[in-house]
Design an enzyme around this catalytic site. Structure first.
Site, PDB file in Angstrom:
ATOM      1  N   ARG A 161       0.850  -1.180   0.000  1.00 31.47           N
ATOM      2  CA  ARG A 161       0.000   0.000   0.000  1.00 31.47           C
ATOM      3  C   ARG A 161       0.891   1.236   0.000  1.00 31.47           C
ATOM      4  NH1 ARG A 161      -1.884  -3.490   4.070  1.00 31.47           N
ATOM      5  NH2 ARG A 161      -3.976  -4.370   3.734  1.00 31.47           N
ATOM      6  N   LYS A 185      -1.703  -2.746   8.204  1.00 32.56           N
ATOM      7  CA  LYS A 185      -2.818  -2.330   9.058  1.00 32.56           C
ATOM      8  C   LYS A 185      -2.759  -3.080  10.391  1.00 32.56           C
ATOM      9  CE  LYS A 185      -6.028  -1.052   5.346  1.00 32.56           C
ATOM     10  NZ  LYS A 185      -7.350  -1.290   4.739  1.00 32.56           N
ATOM     11  N   HIS A 258      -2.586   1.906  -6.067  1.00 31.83           N
ATOM     12  CA  HIS A 258      -3.307   0.706  -5.631  1.00 31.83           C
ATOM     13  C   HIS A 258      -3.514  -0.270  -6.786  1.00 31.83           C
ATOM     14  CE1 HIS A 258      -4.805  -0.603  -1.790  1.00 31.83           C
ATOM     15  NE2 HIS A 258      -5.852  -1.172  -2.362  1.00 31.83           N
ATOM     16  N   ARG A 261      -0.826  -2.679  -6.696  1.00 30.35           N
ATOM     17  CA  ARG A 261      -1.091  -3.722  -5.687  1.00 30.35           C
ATOM     18  C   ARG A 261      -2.016  -4.796  -6.259  1.00 30.35           C
ATOM     19  NH1 ARG A 261      -1.193  -4.748  -0.154  1.00 30.35           N
ATOM     20  NH2 ARG A 261      -3.180  -5.321   0.799  1.00 30.35           N
ATOM     21  N   HIS A 284      -3.488  -9.126   4.093  1.00 30.60           N
ATOM     22  CA  HIS A 284      -4.936  -9.150   4.301  1.00 30.60           C
ATOM     23  C   HIS A 284      -5.251  -9.944   5.572  1.00 30.60           C
ATOM     24  CE1 HIS A 284      -5.993  -8.454  -0.226  1.00 30.60           C
ATOM     25  NE2 HIS A 284      -5.824  -7.335   0.442  1.00 30.60           N
ATOM     26  N   TYR A 293      -9.236 -11.368  -6.302  1.00 34.53           N
ATOM     27  CA  TYR A 293      -8.221 -11.403  -7.355  1.00 34.53           C
ATOM     28  C   TYR A 293      -8.298 -12.673  -8.183  1.00 34.53           C
ATOM     29  CZ  TYR A 293      -6.383  -7.453  -4.799  1.00 34.53           C
ATOM     30  OH  TYR A 293      -6.266  -6.235  -4.178  1.00 34.53           O
TER      31      TYR A 293
END
Length: 313
Positions: A161, A185, A258, A261, A284, A293
């Site tokens: 990211r 995150k 993005h 990514r 994730h 994806y």
């Protein structure tokens, strides 16, 4: 004490919604270690809900199912997208779970409200020739061009990211082991391998361009990517640098950091990587987030199956 006086005392002891929201957001920051952007998004969505409760004279601690549906109906009439409705409803659900857990109310009317259906949109990706064109747009631009080439190659090589890239220090790049340590995150670290071409671009930047940029400012001695003033580049500054190269390359404006990514994930799955590995590399928390994806790579996978299977043709 009279019944009325007891009611007045209880009301006085209960903080208003704005005060509760401040406590809630603080608790989210501490207990769940969410990013500043996520906390800000919660705050914005819930502030809009708080304004609605005041405008409609609704007691937020005694809100009913039908009142919450009326709020969502108002958003629908204002032509908010299903995605926005889902985000706001998610914030409200999280708030009421916290209010019940903390003992501010015993009513959770939000739990029973179904989420609006969101049309599936596949992520934007970029082709390898377009990446080469993007890199070519950095040529003949001195130290800034070398910096932006390193940025683009790192995005393409790691699937990071842009916010993760902005937090990188020089020490997070292990050139000998050809890997980068990313902070994702929730403060979760992950190690992502880098290919040789990416290391070469980073070397060119680190050995020549970055030293020339760092001397122009103060306080960015550890930052990987620095501005023309020698300061750590924010996510917004990195995004602006990327978008400038997209314009110079004459590519579709929908190509964003993005999109790199998304491309990274799609290429890995198309190349045979398993879903769990891609989930780890992307950082994730949920496998369902990674599964989108598979829809992007399905045509390539079908072609590979036709070619490899003895009865594929």
């Amino acid at each position: 004490m009279t019944v009325d006086a007891m009611g007045d005392a209880t009301a006085a002891a209960t903080p208003n919604l704005d005060a509760l929201l401040r406590r809630f957001l603080s608790d989210l920051s501490v207990t769940r270690n969410l990013s500043e952007n996520t906390i800000r998004a919660y705050g914005t969505d819930l502030a809009a809900y708080a304004r609605w409760t005041r405008r409609q004279g609704v007691d937020p601690l005694d809100v009913t199912h039908s009142q919450l549906r009326a709020y969502l109906g108002e958003l629908v009439r204002a032509r908010y997208s299903s995605r926005t409705l889902n985000r706001r409803l998610s914030a409200i659900r999280t708030l009421y779970r916290w209010l019940v857990r903390e003992g501010y109310t015993d009513k959770d009317a939000a739990a029973a409200i179904a989420s609006p259906k969101v049309a599936r949109t596949l992520p934007k990706t970029i082709t390898d020739p377009d990446v080469c064109q993007l890199l070519g747009a950095c040529d003949e631009d001195g130290v800034i061009g070398l910096r932006d080439r390193a940025l683009i190659e790192l995005l393409y090589a790691s699937g990071a990211r842009i916010s993760e890239i902005s937090r990188l220090d020089v020490g997070d790049i292990d050139r000998e082991r050809r890997q980068v340590t990313l902070l994702g995150k929730g403060g979760k670290e992950r190690i992502v391998p880098l290919y040789d071409m990416c290391i070469d671009e980073l070397d060119a930047y680190l050995l020549t361009a970055r030293p020339a940029l760092v001397v122009r400012g103060e306080g960015a001695s550890e930052a990987l990517f620095v501005s023309t003033r020698g300061r750590r580049m924010s996510a917004a500054a990195l995004r602006e640098a990327f978008e400038r190269r997209v314009r110079l390359a004459g590519l579709d404006a929908d190509i964003t950091p993005h999109a790199m990514r998304h491309t990274y994930a799609t290429e890995l799955l198309s190349g045979g990587a398993d879903l769990r590995s891609v989930q780890e590399l992307l950082g994730h928390s949920s496998l369902s987030t990674t599964q989108i994806y598979t829809h992007l790579s399905v045509d390539r996978l079908k072609a590979a199956a036709r070619q490899a299977h003895p009865r594929g043709e």
